[in-house]
Write an enzyme that holds these catalytic residues in place. Structure first.
Site, PDB file in Angstrom:
ATOM      1  N   HIS A 358       0.802  -1.233   0.000  1.00 56.44           N
ATOM      2  CA  HIS A 358       0.000   0.000   0.000  1.00 56.44           C
ATOM      3  C   HIS A 358       0.828   1.274   0.000  1.00 56.44           C
ATOM      4  O   HIS A 358       0.263   2.356   0.128  1.00 56.44           O
ATOM      5  CB  HIS A 358      -0.921   0.056   1.222  1.00 56.44           C
ATOM      6  CG  HIS A 358      -2.014  -0.956   1.206  1.00 56.44           C
ATOM      7  ND1 HIS A 358      -3.267  -0.692   0.714  1.00 56.44           N
ATOM      8  CD2 HIS A 358      -2.029  -2.241   1.607  1.00 56.44           C
ATOM      9  CE1 HIS A 358      -4.016  -1.769   0.831  1.00 56.44           C
ATOM     10  NE2 HIS A 358      -3.287  -2.737   1.375  1.00 56.44           N
ATOM     11  N   LYS A 545      -8.909  13.662   4.582  1.00 57.06           N
ATOM     12  CA  LYS A 545      -8.004  12.507   4.562  1.00 57.06           C
ATOM     13  C   LYS A 545      -7.044  12.671   5.734  1.00 57.06           C
ATOM     14  O   LYS A 545      -7.061  13.704   6.405  1.00 57.06           O
ATOM     15  CB  LYS A 545      -7.245  12.422   3.237  1.00 57.06           C
ATOM     16  CG  LYS A 545      -6.652  13.764   2.774  1.00 57.06           C
ATOM     17  CD  LYS A 545      -5.993  13.653   1.422  1.00 57.06           C
ATOM     18  CE  LYS A 545      -6.963  13.748   0.258  1.00 57.06           C
ATOM     19  NZ  LYS A 545      -7.169  12.486  -0.433  1.00 57.06           N
ATOM     20  N   ARG A 546      -6.201  11.675   5.987  1.00 57.59           N
ATOM     21  CA  ARG A 546      -5.224  11.853   7.049  1.00 57.59           C
ATOM     22  C   ARG A 546      -4.308  13.039   6.749  1.00 57.59           C
ATOM     23  O   ARG A 546      -4.081  13.377   5.586  1.00 57.59           O
ATOM     24  CB  ARG A 546      -4.383  10.574   7.195  1.00 57.59           C
ATOM     25  CG  ARG A 546      -5.117   9.457   7.881  1.00 57.59           C
ATOM     26  CD  ARG A 546      -5.562   9.842   9.277  1.00 57.59           C
ATOM     27  NE  ARG A 546      -4.430   9.911  10.183  1.00 57.59           N
ATOM     28  CZ  ARG A 546      -4.105   8.971  11.058  1.00 57.59           C
ATOM     29  NH1 ARG A 546      -4.859   7.892  11.180  1.00 57.59           N
ATOM     30  NH2 ARG A 546      -3.062   9.108  11.847  1.00 57.59           N
ATOM     31  N   LYS A 551       0.373  14.714   1.354  1.00 61.38           N
ATOM     32  CA  LYS A 551      -0.997  14.944   0.857  1.00 61.38           C
ATOM     33  C   LYS A 551      -1.254  16.438   0.611  1.00 61.38           C
ATOM     34  O   LYS A 551      -2.230  16.837   0.013  1.00 61.38           O
ATOM     35  CB  LYS A 551      -2.023  14.375   1.834  1.00 61.38           C
ATOM     36  CG  LYS A 551      -1.938  12.849   1.961  1.00 61.38           C
ATOM     37  CD  LYS A 551      -2.989  12.308   2.909  1.00 61.38           C
ATOM     38  CE  LYS A 551      -2.796  10.835   3.255  1.00 61.38           C
ATOM     39  NZ  LYS A 551      -3.417   9.920   2.293  1.00 61.38           N
ATOM     40  N   THR A 655      -8.684   6.612  -2.025  1.00 57.87           N
ATOM     41  CA  THR A 655     -10.012   6.026  -2.263  1.00 57.87           C
ATOM     42  C   THR A 655     -11.104   7.071  -2.084  1.00 57.87           C
ATOM     43  O   THR A 655     -12.190   6.932  -2.644  1.00 57.87           O
ATOM     44  CB  THR A 655     -10.268   4.820  -1.326  1.00 57.87           C
ATOM     45  OG1 THR A 655      -9.770   5.138  -0.028  1.00 57.87           O
ATOM     46  CG2 THR A 655      -9.590   3.573  -1.834  1.00 57.87           C
ATOM     47  N   LYS A 659     -14.867   8.092  -4.041  1.00 57.70           N
ATOM     48  CA  LYS A 659     -16.151   8.375  -3.364  1.00 57.70           C
ATOM     49  C   LYS A 659     -16.708   9.713  -3.821  1.00 57.70           C
ATOM     50  O   LYS A 659     -17.903   9.854  -4.103  1.00 57.70           O
ATOM     51  CB  LYS A 659     -15.962   8.377  -1.846  1.00 57.70           C
ATOM     52  CG  LYS A 659     -15.566   7.014  -1.295  1.00 57.70           C
ATOM     53  CD  LYS A 659     -15.055   7.084   0.151  1.00 57.70           C
ATOM     54  CE  LYS A 659     -14.319   5.791   0.499  1.00 57.70           C
ATOM     55  NZ  LYS A 659     -13.465   5.901   1.673  1.00 57.70           N
TER      56      LYS A 659
HETATM   57  O1  HBZ Z   1      -3.885   2.736   1.648  1.00 55.82           O
HETATM   58  C1  HBZ Z   1      -3.280   3.903   2.171  1.00 55.82           C
HETATM   59  C2  HBZ Z   1      -2.577   4.642   1.043  1.00 55.82           C
HETATM   60  O2  HBZ Z   1      -1.899   5.769   1.554  1.00 55.82           O
HETATM   61  C3  HBZ Z   1      -3.645   5.082   0.053  1.00 55.82           C
HETATM   62  O3  HBZ Z   1      -3.052   5.704  -1.041  1.00 55.82           O
HETATM   63  C4  HBZ Z   1      -4.435   3.860  -0.413  1.00 55.82           C
HETATM   64  O4  HBZ Z   1      -5.531   4.258  -1.167  1.00 55.82           O
HETATM   65  C5  HBZ Z   1      -4.948   3.064   0.784  1.00 55.82           C
HETATM   66  C6  HBZ Z   1      -5.624   1.781   0.371  1.00 55.82           C
HETATM   67  O5  HBZ Z   1      -4.821   1.064  -0.516  1.00 55.82           O
HETATM   68  N1  HBZ Z   1      -2.391   3.510   3.225  1.00 55.82           N
HETATM   69  C7  HBZ Z   1      -2.815   3.550   4.492  1.00 55.82           C
HETATM   70  O6  HBZ Z   1      -3.941   3.930   4.770  1.00 55.82           O
HETATM   71  N2  HBZ Z   1      -1.945   3.098   5.429  1.00 55.82           N
HETATM   72  C8  HBZ Z   1      -2.237   2.998   6.730  1.00 55.82           C
HETATM   73  O7  HBZ Z   1      -3.274   3.358   7.208  1.00 55.82           O
HETATM   74  C9  HBZ Z   1      -1.197   2.401   7.608  1.00 55.82           C
HETATM   75  C10 HBZ Z   1      -1.596   1.911   8.825  1.00 55.82           C
HETATM   76  C11 HBZ Z   1      -0.660   1.356   9.670  1.00 55.82           C
HETATM   77  C12 HBZ Z   1       0.666   1.324   9.289  1.00 55.82           C
HETATM   78  C13 HBZ Z   1       1.069   1.808   8.070  1.00 55.82           C
HETATM   79  C14 HBZ Z   1       0.124   2.346   7.232  1.00 55.82           C
HETATM   80  O8  HBZ Z   1       1.576   0.761  10.115  1.00 55.82           O
END
Ligand code: HBZ
Length: 818
Positions: A358, A545-546, A551, A655, A659
């Site tokens: 991801h 978003k976060r 971003k 994502t 939406k």
């Molecule tokens: O995953 C996100 C990407 O930034 C985004 O571009 C993509 O659309 C989405 C689904 O594929 N990544 C995250 O949301 N990552 C985390 O939330 C995360 C959580 C815990 C971690 C590392 C990343 O240790």
């Protein structure tokens, strides 16, 4: 098909209220009404839920350390087709369904995109009718609740399990399992010269399963999300371990042990892009993985599935590297419990595991210290070491340079690289959007791609359109059905038929009216919660978003400052500016200082702009506190503009972009992540593109040549807003302004904010101009909705099923098994 009868429902509802609370409906609070409704629905589906547990076909197990479910009631009612009957039935009992919906707790067992994707995938797996189940952690505290105090983010624990329980879940004590930490591994030969591996002096922790039903749309499929809670073992389990018994020696030790066990599922790590390497995190990872893999083996034994047949009967999906220990855990069971040889075990494991990446951000890549792994999970360590040894030998045999071997090794320099482990040990590796997958293949994972290209594939993300369009924007969904019938609900490619109406003024006006109604609802929410009045006739420009530097919420707010200056500079001229409301929603990881500074900046600019009478309400800035799934459902249907402005190459997919598009917002974007696919669907004439290309960003990163200082000194307007950060122009902003200034100027603006902001401002100007032409705007909006069908997660899941899970291991993988 599960059916419902209004009269029986009402009786059932009353009876349940009495059973649970021994009170009348009139005495019940909204929370109690929600609980009762939840139990009634669970009663109604119980037969089908039981049925779906029987594995007639291949079953998919989706391991994810996060499932950001959001509220379930509305989406369950929609999928069951019960909403109208239940609404009427409750109405006749004097109860308003919408009020009950709002009193459901929102389980925030995830950070952002990754966790929400996992939840959308569960919905889609059930809706396309496969046996697809989730394994995760039942965190006592989900993602923190965000509050603003003096314009800064303050984190408050999210106590979502108000009375220690959640009405959708069912606890299953007789399915509890033991997870073993620390201790020593003993290897002995038995009488027949077989190696016998035993784990001694371990610390046992009990994994208690809680099952949540995942209801498919319009079918009988009800799958399960099983989340595990950590506890000290109950007596039956305790007997098996000397450790648990020893704890009885002193009360203090017993308390320590209780804390050790319970801490594991206590809190979700609030970090979405940084790998922190804490021991507790590794405990969490092994906890749900070990419980899940043991659970799968138990099921397989029950259904008499032989180990050899496993690859035909099950698929295990590793969502990012957090569940990577699925690989050595499966090897452990095959080797130590099933008594298979290494080669036999490896052959089975690699044919079962698939992995999704991801992110390409370096700082997010998980690397565990070998020492920590060795001490906490000694058997996992041994197995990973063996996988690494064989892999590295194999690479050397192929004559690769030591440099290359070093890069590809799973273990190097005292660390275990979890992504490398996943790549080596899975038959499929996928990225989450075309550009992301291309970057994995050509840049980040290029060594591996050259080695085993057939393992790599793309699966562009998707969203559960039932939640994100039908449930959250019912007026729009009804209009669509009125225009093109209801086939699109099962198959979103039919949305394309909406294009027929692109010149139909009645339809375009109705589209505008629906958007306006949604904007009014959001404006009311903002008035009530933020006490800010916003004008539903203004453009609602939204970035939710976060909060992360890549971003670029910072670029958005700096542009607002530019507009503010423009208004002040021309205060006598009464500029003909299209009124706009800039809406933000974002949580920052608690330890991410720069992100928190940006939050403060946005809040301070909001105060400045919103309270300056010279602005005459032409621009407003609103930062909505505590952004999450339930808020997203209110915000997204009301947006005119969707801000997707990450530095190209940095956002794997995104994502929320999908939406917004599905709800008719126009996208303002860089060609990053899945914005590329949006562009492929609607063309540049139906969105607003700007910014550096992927190649330009990569070239800057490789060869240098970017100087933010030069830009700052050569562009007066830019210099003015950057100086605002440190010259006291923004009341309330203190040292945070300096931090941001330094990131932009002293540290050369890692994310090219100053490089892209001019083009961004141009794109914003185009938006402003276009909005005046309502017909044109509405046409573009319609074209976006009509072409959003491809972003349903049903499409994504069908691709996973066809190309990965049901296709299974590629011949090339089999031929190449190390
Ligand atoms: O995953 C996100 C990407 O930034 C985004 O571009 C993509 O659309 C989405 C689904 O594929 N990544 C995250 O949301 N990552 C985390 O939330 C995360 C959580 C815990 C971690 C590392 C990343 O240790």
């Amino acid at each position: 098909m599960i059916t419902i009868n209004k009269k029986r429902f009402k009786e059932h509802f009353r009876r349940k209220m009495n059973n649970l609370y021994a009170q009348t409906l009139e005495e019940a609070s909204n929370e109690e009404l929600f609980n009762v409704l939840c139990y009634v629905i669970k009663d109604m589906i119980s037969k089908d839920w039981e049925g779906s547990r029987i594995y007639q076909e291949k079953a998919v197990f989706y391991f994810s350390i996060e499932f950001l479910l959001g509220r379930q009631l509305k989406s369950n009612l929609l999928n069951l087709g019960f909403e109208d009957t239940i609404r009427q039935g409750l109405n006749e009992l004097g109860i308003d369904l919408d009020e009950i919906v709002e009193s459901e707790p929102d389980p925030a067992l995830g950070n952002g995109g990754l966790g929400r994707l996992a939840a959308c995938f569960l919905d889609s797996m059930a809706s396309v009718g496969i046996s697809g189940h989730g394994y995760g952690i039942r965190y006592k505290y989900g993602l923190f609740e965000q509050k603003f105090v003096n314009n800064s983010q303050v984190e408050v624990p999210d106590n979502w399990l108000i009375n220690s329980s959640y009405s959708w879940e069912t606890v299953r004590p007789n399915r509890a399992l033991l997870v073993k930490y620390e201790g020593k591994i003993n290897m002995e030969k038995d009488d027949e010269d077989n190696l016998k591996v035993t784990h001694k002096d371990y610390i046992p922790v009990m994994a208690m399963p809680y099952d949540i039903p995942i209801i498919g749309y319009g079918n009988e499929c009800i799958n399960t999300l099983r989340i595990w809670k950590s506890e000290i073992p109950t007596r039956d389990f305790g007997k098996s371990s000397s450790y648990a018994k020893n704890q009885a020696a002193s009360y203090e030790d017993a308390l320590k042990y209780k804390y050790y066990a319970e801490e594991i599922s206590q809190t979700l790590y609030p970090n979405d892009s940084n790998y922190a390497g804490q021991l507790l995190r590794l405990k969490q990872e092994y906890f749900f993985v070990s419980a899940g893999i043991q659970d799968i083996f138990r099921k397989c034994r029950r259904y008499k599935i032989t180990t050899q047949d496993l690859p035909n009967k099950i698929a295990i999906h590793i969502n990012d590297t957090h569940p990577a220990l699925c690989i050595p855990e499966m090897m452990r069971i095959l080797l130590d419990e099933e008594g298979l040889s290494w080669d036999e075990s490896w052959n089975i494991t690699i044919k079962v595991m698939s992995y999704t990446n991801h992110t390409i951000l370096c700082e997010a890549m998980e690397r565990w210290s070998e020492d920590i792994m060795k001490k906490l999970l000694p058997r996992m360590y041994m197995i990973i070491e063996e996988i690494n040894k064989r892999y590295v030998n194999d690479l050397r045999k192929k004559g690769y340079s030591e440099e290359k071997v070093k890069r590809m090794a799973i273990m190097y320099d005292g660390e275990i690289r979890m992504a490398n482990l996943c790549i080596v040990s899975s038959y499929s590796i996928n990225g989450v959007a075309q550009l992301h997958t291309k970057l994995l293949k050509e840049e980040v994972l290029n060594d591996f791609y050259e080695e085993e290209s057939y393992k790599f594939n793309n699966k562009t993300n998707g969203i559960a359109h039932r939640r994100w369009l039908i449930s959250s924007n019912p007026e729009l969904a009804n209009l669509i059905t009125k225009l093109i019938g209801n086939k699109w609900i099962k198959d979103t490619s039919h949305l394309k038929e909406l294009e027929k109406f692109v010149d139909d003024e009645n339809v375009l006006n109705r589209l505008e009216e629906i958007k306006f109604n949604n904007k009014v609802k959001l404006a009311n929410y903002i008035k009530e919660n933020n006490n800010i009045t916003i004008d539903p006739n203004s453009i609602f420009d939204v970035q939710v978003k976060r909060l992360h530097a890549y971003k670029r919420q910072l670029m958005n707010i700096l542009h607002v400052l530019c507009l503010y200056h423009e208004i002040l500079d021309n205060v006598d001229l009464e500029l003909d500016i299209q009124p706009r409301t800039f809406i933000f929603g974002a949580k920052a990881a608690p330890g991410y200082y720069l992100a928190k500074c940006i939050i403060k900046l946005i809040n301070c600019v909001a105060n400045l702009v919103n309270n300056d009478p010279r602005v005459k309400g032409k621009i407003k800035v609103v930062f909505i506190e505590n952004y999450g799934v339930s808020l997203a459902e209110k915000i997204i249907p009301a947006a005119n503009v969707s801000e997707q402005i990450s530095t190209t190459t940095k956002e794997a997919s995104g994502t929320s972009n999908m939406k917004f598009m599905m709800n008719g917002a126009l996208t303002l974007a860089t060609l990053d992540g899945a914005n590329v696919e949006i562009y492929q669907q609607v063309g540049k004439e139906n969105m607003f593109l700007f910014g550096l290309s992927a190649k330009q960003v990569l070239d800057y990163n490789k060869y240098g040549g970017y100087s933010s200082k030069d830009l700052y000194h050569s562009n007066k307007l830019l210099k003015r807003v950057v100086d605002d950060l440190v010259n006291g122009f923004i009341p309330g902003l203190g040292k945070e302004g300096r931090e941001i200034y330094d990131a932009l100027i002293t540290y050369n603006d890692e994310y090219f904010v100053l490089r892209d902001i001019d083009e961004y401002a141009d794109a914003q100007q185009r938006i402003s101009n276009l909005y005046k032409d309502k017909i044109k705007w509405n046409k573009m909006s319609l074209i976006n909705i009509a072409n959003s069908g491809i972003f349903s997660s049903d499409r994504t899941i069908n691709e996973y099923i066809e190309d990965i899970w049901f296709k299974g291991c590629d011949e090339d993988v089999q031929n190449n098994i190390i």
